[in-house]
Design a protein around this motif. Structure first.
Motif, PDB file in Angstrom:
ATOM      1  N   ASN A  72       0.613  -1.111  -0.077  1.00 34.72           N
ATOM      2  CA  ASN A  72       0.152   0.043   0.071  1.00 34.72           C
ATOM      3  C   ASN A  72       0.780   1.295  -0.070  1.00 34.72           C
ATOM      4  N   ILE A  73       2.076   1.152  -0.104  1.00 36.25           N
ATOM      5  CA  ILE A  73       2.999   2.490   0.174  1.00 36.25           C
ATOM      6  C   ILE A  73       2.961   2.943  -1.347  1.00 36.25           C
ATOM      7  N   THR A  74       3.141   4.394  -1.262  1.00 34.32           N
ATOM      8  CA  THR A  74       2.667   5.086  -2.697  1.00 34.32           C
ATOM      9  C   THR A  74       3.756   4.717  -3.823  1.00 34.32           C
ATOM     10  N   TYR A  75       4.992   4.425  -3.272  1.00 32.58           N
ATOM     11  CA  TYR A  75       6.162   4.254  -4.521  1.00 32.58           C
ATOM     12  C   TYR A  75       6.908   3.242  -3.974  1.00 32.58           C
ATOM     13  N   ASN A  76       7.612   2.578  -5.014  1.00 35.50           N
ATOM     14  CA  ASN A  76       8.606   1.678  -4.734  1.00 35.50           C
ATOM     15  C   ASN A  76       9.455   1.501  -5.822  1.00 35.50           C
ATOM     16  N   LEU A  77      10.802   2.023  -5.631  1.00 34.25           N
ATOM     17  CA  LEU A  77      11.804   2.081  -6.693  1.00 34.25           C
ATOM     18  C   LEU A  77      12.193   0.661  -7.257  1.00 34.25           C
ATOM     19  N   ASN A  78      11.975  -0.520  -6.211  1.00 35.79           N
ATOM     20  CA  ASN A  78      12.678  -1.579  -6.556  1.00 35.79           C
ATOM     21  C   ASN A  78      11.592  -2.684  -7.059  1.00 35.79           C
ATOM     22  N   ILE A  79      11.370  -2.357  -8.326  1.00 30.54           N
ATOM     23  CA  ILE A  79      10.580  -3.149  -9.060  1.00 30.54           C
ATOM     24  C   ILE A  79      11.324  -4.405  -9.745  1.00 30.54           C
ATOM     25  N   LYS A  80      11.074  -5.586  -9.254  1.00 33.88           N
ATOM     26  CA  LYS A  80      11.471  -6.670  -9.784  1.00 33.88           C
ATOM     27  C   LYS A  80      11.341  -6.901 -11.414  1.00 33.88           C
ATOM     28  N   VAL A 117       0.141   5.361  -5.887  1.00 33.43           N
ATOM     29  CA  VAL A 117      -0.214   6.738  -5.187  1.00 33.43           C
ATOM     30  C   VAL A 117      -1.829   6.816  -5.173  1.00 33.43           C
ATOM     31  N   GLU A 118      -2.451   6.913  -6.127  1.00 33.09           N
ATOM     32  CA  GLU A 118      -3.997   7.138  -6.130  1.00 33.09           C
ATOM     33  C   GLU A 118      -4.864   6.027  -5.156  1.00 33.09           C
ATOM     34  N   SER A 119      -4.232   4.840  -5.214  1.00 32.27           N
ATOM     35  CA  SER A 119      -5.018   3.988  -4.254  1.00 32.27           C
ATOM     36  C   SER A 119      -4.902   4.215  -2.906  1.00 32.27           C
ATOM     37  N   ILE A 136      -1.929  16.960   5.272  1.00 33.17           N
ATOM     38  CA  ILE A 136      -3.267  16.552   4.285  1.00 33.17           C
ATOM     39  C   ILE A 136      -2.783  16.791   3.069  1.00 33.17           C
ATOM     40  N   ILE A 137      -2.056  17.831   2.873  1.00 31.07           N
ATOM     41  CA  ILE A 137      -1.908  18.306   1.448  1.00 31.07           C
ATOM     42  C   ILE A 137      -0.811  17.289   0.964  1.00 31.07           C
ATOM     43  N   PHE A 138       0.297  17.430   1.832  1.00 32.32           N
ATOM     44  CA  PHE A 138       1.543  16.597   1.409  1.00 32.32           C
ATOM     45  C   PHE A 138       1.051  15.460   0.986  1.00 32.32           C
ATOM     46  N   CYS A 139       0.697  14.426   1.958  1.00 32.41           N
ATOM     47  CA  CYS A 139       0.162  13.027   1.703  1.00 32.41           C
ATOM     48  C   CYS A 139      -0.947  12.824   0.745  1.00 32.41           C
ATOM     49  N   GLY A 140      -1.540  13.820   0.033  1.00 35.93           N
ATOM     50  CA  GLY A 140      -2.559  13.766  -0.560  1.00 35.93           C
ATOM     51  C   GLY A 140      -2.158  14.343  -2.213  1.00 35.93           C
ATOM     52  N   ARG A 141      -0.886  14.335  -2.409  1.00 32.02           N
ATOM     53  CA  ARG A 141      -0.180  14.923  -3.821  1.00 32.02           C
ATOM     54  C   ARG A 141      -0.599  13.719  -4.848  1.00 32.02           C
ATOM     55  N   TYR A 184       4.492  13.552  -7.952  1.00 34.67           N
ATOM     56  CA  TYR A 184       5.564  12.620  -7.786  1.00 34.67           C
ATOM     57  C   TYR A 184       6.433  12.612  -8.971  1.00 34.67           C
ATOM     58  N   HIS A 185       5.928  12.590 -10.220  1.00 34.05           N
ATOM     59  CA  HIS A 185       6.857  12.470 -11.231  1.00 34.05           C
ATOM     60  C   HIS A 185       7.585  13.559 -11.589  1.00 34.05           C
ATOM     61  N   ILE A 186       7.058  14.895 -11.388  1.00 33.01           N
ATOM     62  CA  ILE A 186       7.750  16.059 -11.493  1.00 33.01           C
ATOM     63  C   ILE A 186       9.076  16.083 -10.458  1.00 33.01           C
ATOM     64  N   ASN A 187       8.658  15.648  -9.310  1.00 32.08           N
ATOM     65  CA  ASN A 187       9.813  15.597  -8.350  1.00 32.08           C
ATOM     66  C   ASN A 187      10.901  14.530  -8.741  1.00 32.08           C
ATOM     67  N   LEU A 188      10.668  13.558  -9.261  1.00 33.42           N
ATOM     68  CA  LEU A 188      11.611  12.462  -9.915  1.00 33.42           C
ATOM     69  C   LEU A 188      12.376  13.169 -10.932  1.00 33.42           C
ATOM     70  N   PHE A 189      11.828  13.875 -11.778  1.00 35.56           N
ATOM     71  CA  PHE A 189      12.446  14.489 -12.875  1.00 35.56           C
ATOM     72  C   PHE A 189      13.495  15.680 -12.407  1.00 35.56           C
ATOM     73  N   GLY A 190      12.815  16.549 -11.331  1.00 37.00           N
ATOM     74  CA  GLY A 190      13.432  17.365 -10.609  1.00 37.00           C
ATOM     75  C   GLY A 190      14.820  17.128 -10.038  1.00 37.00           C
ATOM     76  N   ALA A 191      14.807  15.729  -9.417  1.00 39.27           N
ATOM     77  CA  ALA A 191      16.045  15.361  -8.914  1.00 39.27           C
ATOM     78  C   ALA A 191      17.142  14.935  -9.727  1.00 39.27           C
ATOM     79  N   GLU A 192      16.515  14.400 -10.873  1.00 36.09           N
ATOM     80  CA  GLU A 192      17.444  13.881 -11.827  1.00 36.09           C
ATOM     81  C   GLU A 192      18.135  15.220 -12.448  1.00 36.09           C
ATOM     82  N   VAL A 193      17.268  16.245 -12.615  1.00 36.89           N
ATOM     83  CA  VAL A 193      17.891  17.482 -13.506  1.00 36.89           C
ATOM     84  C   VAL A 193      18.951  18.131 -12.534  1.00 36.89           C
TER      85      VAL A 193
END
Length: 514
Positions: free
Chosen positions: A56-64, A295-297, A312-317, A322-331
């Protein structure tokens, strides 16, 4: 004090929350920071505890059986950065000329075309996600929420019971005036229909349902004269959330840039920006959804437990954020890499959620910058990283049977329970090549850096996705080149999970970074 929690509280009462108002007059001292988890939505909702698991966690970078995340995000970022010529290149060039004539301090380390792309794309994403909320936010409550956010971050309130009570009030107001206008599933009341009817009537009794305003349509209908007002309202909404302090430093410069544009130029610019956002949203959904598929589930199943909480806003993003933050970190990793490697000294900042979730004597030492890991426990991920990164094998004998947690069935505990005063060694003799510090969101490590540090130190920060852009810009605002390694998944009970789950990172990525 207590009337402020009542739906009938007055604007006069809330007006007392000024930055200069005595907090002693606003709050009693009946609650303490140590009790905040005991009173949380997690501990009070058994169904949440029973039903929740790591799926149920919103994201996971370890995808088998899937391409390594860092390889994927590098390829993704290169594609996105190649597209501005189709959409926004003229805007970026215009902006660079604006900065030449209007230089700013404490925002940019250097002039990077890629950083301007990120800023403009981020602006467009936030516009898409929050402009309707911004148009619907009462200016009075915007000011109150902004003041409360600034008040909670005052140095003298950090760690005090006042800060906890401020956040309680922020949670109630954010849920009522930010979240409920957010287009999210309304889960906390059944009486909003009548209230919304009242709120959607203007002084002449006409319906003014701003939530149904189509901003793109308004631009097409030549209502562009309102666009600068809308930009200002959007930034005020972001300020009210308290989650975008560093981003606003960048976005406010763009606001000044837009103010100098004529109507036709603004109309053309915004069409281009929103076209770029549409491309990014579709492409990110295709390439990055596998990492953020929950994320949506999560929001549908568990966001209701955050109602009336300050996150409430932070956890409700949304997944798009999420995707723009991933892109931002890489930039940021890309543009700051050269200056990062040119510095003499590097410091690694790790979040508390990487510590072993088990009460034990943590021997981190307090030096001039903060809590420094000493590799005291070989079941702690922070200790393991410190040891492996620096070749430091000076473990204390903490590997007793009661510290064997291979089954990951950790006991719950409060990270704030540790008392580090006994380990205050300003001139400690740790000689790690790369010192590792344990930090929280409110870490003062940056404020403790000397001017000499700021010219010689580079920082590797580890964070969860929602903190990536903010964290990177916070470090760079001090003139320090940052690099980022992302938590593989989230695990802190303050925001995400019923119990603390020890989080991990990709150590190969960390080694390649340093």
């Amino acid at each position: 004090m207590f009337s402020i929690f009542n739906d009938n509280f007055s604007k006069l009462e809330l007006a007392k929350f000024d930055d200069n108002y005595s907090v002693d007059k606003c709050f009693d001292d009946s609650s303490s920071d140590d009790n905040r988890f005991n009173n949380s939505y997690f501990s009070n909702n058994l169904d949440y505890n029973l039903d929740y698991n790591l799926n149920n966690i919103t994201y996971n970078l370890n995808i088998k059986n899937h391409l390594d995340y860092y390889q994927k995000i590098e390829e993704f970022t290169e594609i996105v950065l190649s597209k501005p010529r189709m959409f926004i290149e003229d805007i970026i060039l215009d902006y660079k000329e604006f900065l030449t004539k209007n230089p700013v301090e404490n925002v940019y380390i250097d002039s990077f075309f890629e950083e301007y792309i990120l800023e403009l794309l981020y602006f467009g994403v936030l516009w898409k996600l929050y402009i309707k909320n911004a148009l619907n936010l009462d200016p009075f409550y915007q000011k109150i929420l902004a003041k409360l956010s600034n008040l909670r971050n005052k140095k003298e309130l950090i760690g005090s019971s006042y800060k906890v009570q401020i956040d309680e009030i922020r949670g109630i107001l954010a849920t009522k005036f930010l979240f409920n206008n957010n287009g999210n599933k309304n889960t906390n009341n059944t009486n909003n229909t009548d209230n919304n009817k009242d709120n959607n009537m203007d002084n002449n009794g006409n319906n003014k349902d701003i939530n149904k305003v189509d901003v793109s349509e308004s631009i097409e209908n030549n209502e562009i004269n309102l666009i600068n007002l809308k930009i200002d309202l959007l930034l005020k909404y972001l300020e009210a959330t308290g989650d975008y302090k560093e981003s606003l430093k960048h976005l406010n410069i763009w606001k000044e840039f837009f103010l100098n544009k004529d109507e036709n130029t603004l109309k053309s610019y915004f069409k281009s920006i929103m076209s770029f956002v549409s491309f990014f949203e579709d492409y990110a959904k295709k390439e990055l959804h596998i990492y953020t598929s929950n994320v949506e589930s999560f929001k549908e199943s568990y966001l209701e437990y955050h109602l009336n909480n300050e996150d409430i806003i932070f956890c409700g993003r949304s997944e798009l954020e999420y995707h723009i933050n991933l892109f931002g970190a890489e930039v940021m990793n890309k543009i700051f890499q050269k200056s990062f490697k040119a510095r003499k000294k590097r410091v690694l900042l790790l979040p508390t959620c990487m510590r072993i979730p088990k009460t034990h004597k943590c021997n981190a030492v307090n030096d001039k910058l903060g809590l420094r890991c000493t590799s005291c426990n070989n079941n702690c991920n922070i200790g393991e990283i410190t040891k492996n990164l620096n070749g430091n094998y000076n473990y204390e004998d903490n590997n007793h049977e009661d510290n064997n947690h291979e089954d990951n069935n950790y006991e719950d505990y409060n990270y704030e329970d540790y008392n580090y005063e006994d380990y205050n060694h300003e001139d400690n003799d740790c000689n790690d090549e790369i010192p590792v510090y344990i930090v929280s969101h409110s870490s003062s490590i940056l404020s403790n850096l000397t001017n000499d540090d700021k010219t010689n130190v580079s920082i590797i920060g580890v964070a969860c996705i929602n903190n990536l852009i903010e964290g990177g810009w916070k470090i760079s605002s001090h003139g320090i080149p940052p690099q980022c390694v992302i938590l593989d998944y989230i695990g802190c009970k303050k925001h995400w999970t019923p119990k603390n789950i020890q989080t991990t990172i990709n150590f190969n990525k960390l080694q390649n970074t340093v």
